[in-house]
Design a protein around this motif. Sequence first.
Motif, mmCIF file in Angstrom:
data_model
loop_
_atom_site.group_PDB
_atom_site.id
_atom_site.type_symbol
_atom_site.label_atom_id
_atom_site.label_comp_id
_atom_site.label_asym_id
_atom_site.label_seq_id
_atom_site.Cartn_x
_atom_site.Cartn_y
_atom_site.Cartn_z
ATOM 1 N N GLU A 1 39.585 39.190 32.958
ATOM 2 C CA GLU A 1 41.016 39.442 33.117
ATOM 3 C C GLU A 1 41.753 38.149 32.774
ATOM 4 O OE1 GLU A 1 41.910 41.137 36.952
ATOM 5 O OE2 GLU A 1 43.896 40.236 37.036
ATOM 6 N N PHE B 1 41.963 32.704 33.228
ATOM 7 C CA PHE B 1 41.008 33.803 33.023
ATOM 8 C C PHE B 1 40.183 33.949 34.291
ATOM 9 C CE2 PHE B 1 41.648 32.424 28.646
ATOM 10 C CZ PHE B 1 41.665 33.611 27.933
ATOM 11 N N TRP B 2 39.765 35.191 34.578
ATOM 12 C CA TRP B 2 38.905 35.442 35.747
ATOM 13 C C TRP B 2 37.815 36.417 35.339
ATOM 14 C CZ3 TRP B 2 44.205 35.605 35.662
ATOM 15 C CH2 TRP B 2 44.834 34.537 36.289
ATOM 16 N N TRP C 1 33.781 38.992 41.868
ATOM 17 C CA TRP C 1 34.552 37.962 41.176
ATOM 18 C C TRP C 1 33.772 36.653 41.187
ATOM 19 C CZ3 TRP C 1 38.484 39.355 38.266
ATOM 20 C CH2 TRP C 1 39.147 40.540 38.574
ATOM 21 N N LEU D 1 53.558 38.074 40.465
ATOM 22 C CA LEU D 1 52.383 38.603 39.776
ATOM 23 C C LEU D 1 51.133 38.218 40.552
ATOM 24 C CD1 LEU D 1 53.212 37.490 36.102
ATOM 25 C CD2 LEU D 1 53.611 39.733 37.118
ATOM 26 N N TYR D 2 50.151 39.111 40.562
ATOM 27 C CA TYR D 2 48.891 38.841 41.258
ATOM 28 C C TYR D 2 47.729 39.152 40.317
ATOM 29 C CZ TYR D 2 52.218 39.523 45.070
ATOM 30 O OH TYR D 2 53.322 39.464 45.872
ATOM 31 N N PHE D 3 46.715 38.293 40.348
ATOM 32 C CA PHE D 3 45.564 38.494 39.467
ATOM 33 C C PHE D 3 44.245 38.465 40.242
ATOM 34 C CE2 PHE D 3 48.913 36.893 36.749
ATOM 35 C CZ PHE D 3 48.831 37.723 35.643
ATOM 36 N N ALA D 4 43.234 39.108 39.621
ATOM 37 C CA ALA D 4 41.858 39.119 40.123
ATOM 38 C C ALA D 4 41.839 39.609 41.585
ATOM 39 C CB ALA D 4 41.213 37.753 39.942
ATOM 40 N N TRP D 5 41.068 38.929 42.470
ATOM 41 C CA TRP D 5 40.955 39.504 43.830
ATOM 42 C C TRP D 5 42.253 39.380 44.616
ATOM 43 C CZ3 TRP D 5 41.930 35.818 47.361
ATOM 44 C CH2 TRP D 5 41.430 34.514 47.182
ATOM 45 N N ARG E 1 45.118 40.268 43.396
ATOM 46 C CA ARG E 1 45.729 41.552 43.034
ATOM 47 C C ARG E 1 45.074 42.704 43.807
ATOM 48 N NH1 ARG E 1 43.283 44.599 39.709
ATOM 49 N NH2 ARG E 1 42.271 42.895 38.609
ATOM 50 N N GLU E 2 43.731 42.665 43.895
ATOM 51 C CA GLU E 2 43.033 43.744 44.615
ATOM 52 C C GLU E 2 43.464 43.794 46.082
ATOM 53 O OE1 GLU E 2 38.900 44.004 42.003
ATOM 54 O OE2 GLU E 2 38.909 42.895 43.884
ATOM 55 N N ARG F 1 45.604 29.873 44.024
ATOM 56 C CA ARG F 1 46.337 28.968 43.136
ATOM 57 C C ARG F 1 47.648 29.640 42.751
ATOM 58 N NH1 ARG F 1 42.912 26.591 45.073
ATOM 59 N NH2 ARG F 1 41.284 25.293 44.159
ATOM 60 N N ALA G 1 51.151 29.662 39.937
ATOM 61 C CA ALA G 1 51.886 29.197 38.762
ATOM 62 C C ALA G 1 53.332 29.656 38.901
ATOM 63 C CB ALA G 1 51.283 29.768 37.490
ATOM 64 N N ALA H 1 53.196 33.500 40.072
ATOM 65 C CA ALA H 1 51.910 34.198 39.976
ATOM 66 C C ALA H 1 50.906 33.577 40.938
ATOM 67 C CB ALA H 1 51.373 34.124 38.552
ATOM 68 N N PHE I 1 46.770 33.619 42.133
ATOM 69 C CA PHE I 1 45.443 33.995 41.604
ATOM 70 C C PHE I 1 44.372 33.061 42.156
ATOM 71 C CE2 PHE I 1 48.110 31.798 38.378
ATOM 72 C CZ PHE I 1 47.471 30.563 38.324
ATOM 73 N N PRO J 1 41.103 30.385 41.793
ATOM 74 C CA PRO J 1 40.787 29.362 40.801
ATOM 75 C C PRO J 1 40.204 30.028 39.544
ATOM 76 C CG PRO J 1 40.044 28.647 42.957
ATOM 77 C CD PRO J 1 40.527 30.071 43.115
ATOM 78 N N VAL J 2 40.583 29.510 38.378
ATOM 79 C CA VAL J 2 40.245 30.199 37.129
ATOM 80 C C VAL J 2 38.768 30.039 36.787
ATOM 81 C CG1 VAL J 2 42.592 29.916 36.299
ATOM 82 C CG2 VAL J 2 40.854 28.229 35.659
ATOM 83 N N THR J 3 38.219 31.047 36.087
ATOM 84 C CA THR J 3 36.784 31.048 35.766
ATOM 85 C C THR J 3 36.526 31.489 34.334
ATOM 86 O OG1 THR J 3 36.584 33.288 36.679
ATOM 87 C CG2 THR J 3 36.061 31.460 38.157
ATOM 88 N N GLY J 4 37.378 31.066 33.407
ATOM 89 C CA GLY J 4 37.164 31.431 32.012
ATOM 90 C C GLY J 4 36.143 30.531 31.342
#
Lengths: 167, 84
Positions: A63, A134-135, A146, B5-9, B11-12, B55, B57, B76, B78, B80-83
């Motif tokens: 995501e 990104f996640w 996750w 805005l909410y992302f990943a867990w 958002r869940e 985190r 933004a 937003a 979210f 910590p990022v994991t890309g």
Amino acid sequence: MKSRSSHRLREANVIRVQEQDFDLGDELRGMSDGNHGIGGLCSFVGLVRDMAGDANIGAMTLEHYPGMTERALEEIEAEAHDRWPLEATLIIHRYGRLEPGDQIVLVAAASAHREASFEACHYLIDFLKTRAPFWKLEDTPDGPKWVDARASDDAAVARWGKVDNTQ
Amino acid sequence: MLKLLYFAWVRERTGTASEELELPDNVSTVADLITVLRAKGDGYADAFESDDLVRVAVNQNHVGFDHKVQAGDEVAFFPPVTGG
């Protein structure tokens, strides 16, 4: 071919966030085609592994935060250009569902000499991993999970002498 | 208005990817906003149970919890990022 070359020079800093796969050879040739000032081109490709810790991973879903993702990657590229004399940089990051063995990310840096291209490539992937939004959601035998961020990624960024306190 | 805005867990747990919120009078920083959001329900309390895990933004820039929040901002939250 002349006009195509100059077109490429104007697009020397490329960012793409996409679902589809990419061809490494095509992408790297695209960076250096028509720019004979490039003497070294260094690239890094990230792949989906089939293990994470002890759990078997079937696949994962990536995501991201459209808008901020591109903005963060542009900043990282701009910083690399400030630090090294680069002829071209490229970042491609995929999102959506990916299987083990799939390519996730490509970063590449081209310069007149190898040292700048090696270092800038390393810099791009280190900062991408801690700043690009990104996640990863992994399929595991216990259900979707996750992925946790790793402290070692922050340490990798700190080594470049510029710590980002907000991540 | 704030755009949240909410992302990943995160958002869940909140149960929504995005929402709008009238900027409350008592909110001037991200930390203040989190306090207000925690009171919105159990999912929000879960999402923001630990400051260390979330985190933020503001207008698509990574910021700290002491960052100011103003009407019109896009905020937003979210993990910590994991890309990469």
